[in-house]
Design a protein around this motif. Structure first.
Motif, PDB file in Angstrom:
ATOM      1  N   CYS A 117       0.863  -1.185   0.000  1.00 51.31           N
ATOM      2  CA  CYS A 117       0.000   0.000   0.000  1.00 51.31           C
ATOM      3  C   CYS A 117       0.902   1.239   0.000  1.00 51.31           C
ATOM      4  O   CYS A 117       1.871   1.309   0.759  1.00 51.31           O
ATOM      5  CB  CYS A 117      -0.889  -0.021   1.235  1.00 51.31           C
ATOM      6  N   CYS A 173       0.090   3.010   3.909  1.00 55.64           N
ATOM      7  CA  CYS A 173       0.525   2.384   5.179  1.00 55.64           C
ATOM      8  C   CYS A 173       1.709   1.438   4.970  1.00 55.64           C
ATOM      9  O   CYS A 173       2.248   0.909   5.954  1.00 55.64           O
ATOM     10  CB  CYS A 173      -0.639   1.633   5.829  1.00 55.64           C
ATOM     11  N   CYS A 207      -7.719   0.746   0.592  1.00 54.72           N
ATOM     12  CA  CYS A 207      -6.769  -0.231   1.114  1.00 54.72           C
ATOM     13  C   CYS A 207      -7.463  -1.035   2.214  1.00 54.72           C
ATOM     14  O   CYS A 207      -8.143  -0.476   3.068  1.00 54.72           O
ATOM     15  CB  CYS A 207      -5.534   0.487   1.665  1.00 54.72           C
ATOM     16  N   CYS A 221      -5.567  -0.032   5.867  1.00 53.25           N
ATOM     17  CA  CYS A 221      -5.628   1.290   6.501  1.00 53.25           C
ATOM     18  C   CYS A 221      -6.842   2.100   6.033  1.00 53.25           C
ATOM     19  O   CYS A 221      -7.142   3.143   6.606  1.00 53.25           O
ATOM     20  CB  CYS A 221      -4.343   2.079   6.231  1.00 53.25           C
TER      21      CYS A 221
HETATM   22 ZN   LIG Z   1      -2.887   0.953   3.386  1.00 55.89          ZN
END
Ligand SMILES: [Zn+2]
Length: 238
Positions: free
Chosen positions: A37, A40, A62, A65
């Protein structure tokens, strides 16, 4: 069923191409780095990386997160699938030639994204087109003498002009040369179309300096799909 697999291949290919372009722009390793990602940094499992499907299932966010995944990722994946299907349907020549054209468009998309942001083209992508040109010789779609002629036209005259006045980047000229080797006479139609597109964008946006690859891409899609005959195009401006 064949078209479904073509769509799947196109979306996987363009998903990889999108990731490659983003990582090159961020200065990251695009071969060895695991998919993660961008917010994060959580490493993604294989279920998070199924093109189109993962994006829709997670509603564009995502899974770890909740940050929004950029919409261009979805557009590349779905657009790549559609493009692959269109190329298979519209492009003439053997199946191998059509797959080569799909790979060529993926390389151009990566180049286009990088060129728009940095006004430069990575050299290894230019050689990627040279490799596709060599591979395409096996298909017999374009005779070898024609490939050699259009390796030099329009690249060589432009190279000479640029020695006197830098109207184009060296990467752009190398792109034209290797694309000429791959496409043969079709490169003339692509070049003329890209110049018209460039002139239109310059007038509308009042810009003096433009990234060339997006303009080139605007010329390549209708030409490779067989919608435009290079000889007709040559006579149009008269
Ligand atoms: Zn993420």
């Amino acid at each position: 069923m064949y078209l479904f697999f073509t769509f799947l291949f196109g979306s996987v290919l363009f998903s990889f191409a999108c990731c490659m372009a983003d990582r090159i722009l961020d200065g990251e390793d695009f071969i060895h780095g695991r998919s993660h990602c961008g917010h994060c940094r959580h490493v993604l499992s294989w279920t998070d990386t199924i093109p189109v499907v993962s994006y829709l299932l997670c509603r564009g966010r995502c899974r770890y997160c909740g940050e929004r995944i950029p919409v261009h990722v979805f557009l590349w994946e779905s657009g790549g699938g559609v493009l692959a299907v269109c190329m298979q349907q519209l492009c003439t020549g053997s199946p191998l030639h059509r797959w080569i054209m799909i790979l060529y468009c993926a390389i151009l998309m990566v180049m286009s994204r990088i060129d728009r942001r940095t006004l430069s083209i990575p050299v290894f992508l230019q050689y990627g087109i040279a490799v596709l040109g060599a591979l395409d010789c096996l298909t017999g779609t374009v005779p070898l003498p024609e490939r050699l002629v259009f390796f030099l036209v329009p690249a060589l005259p432009l190279w000479i002009i640029c020695r006197l006045r830098p109207v184009m980047g060296r990467g752009d000229i190398r792109l034209l040369a290797w694309s000429g080797f791959l496409l043969g006479r079709q490169i003339i139609a692509v070049f003329v179309l890209s110049m018209w597109a460039g002139a239109a964008v310059c007038i509308i946006l009042r810009k003096r300096k433009l990234a060339y690859v997006p303009l080139f891409l605007a010329g390549i899609l209708p030409t490779v799909a067989g919608l435009i005959d290079p000889l007709v195009l040559l006579y149009l401006p008269k």
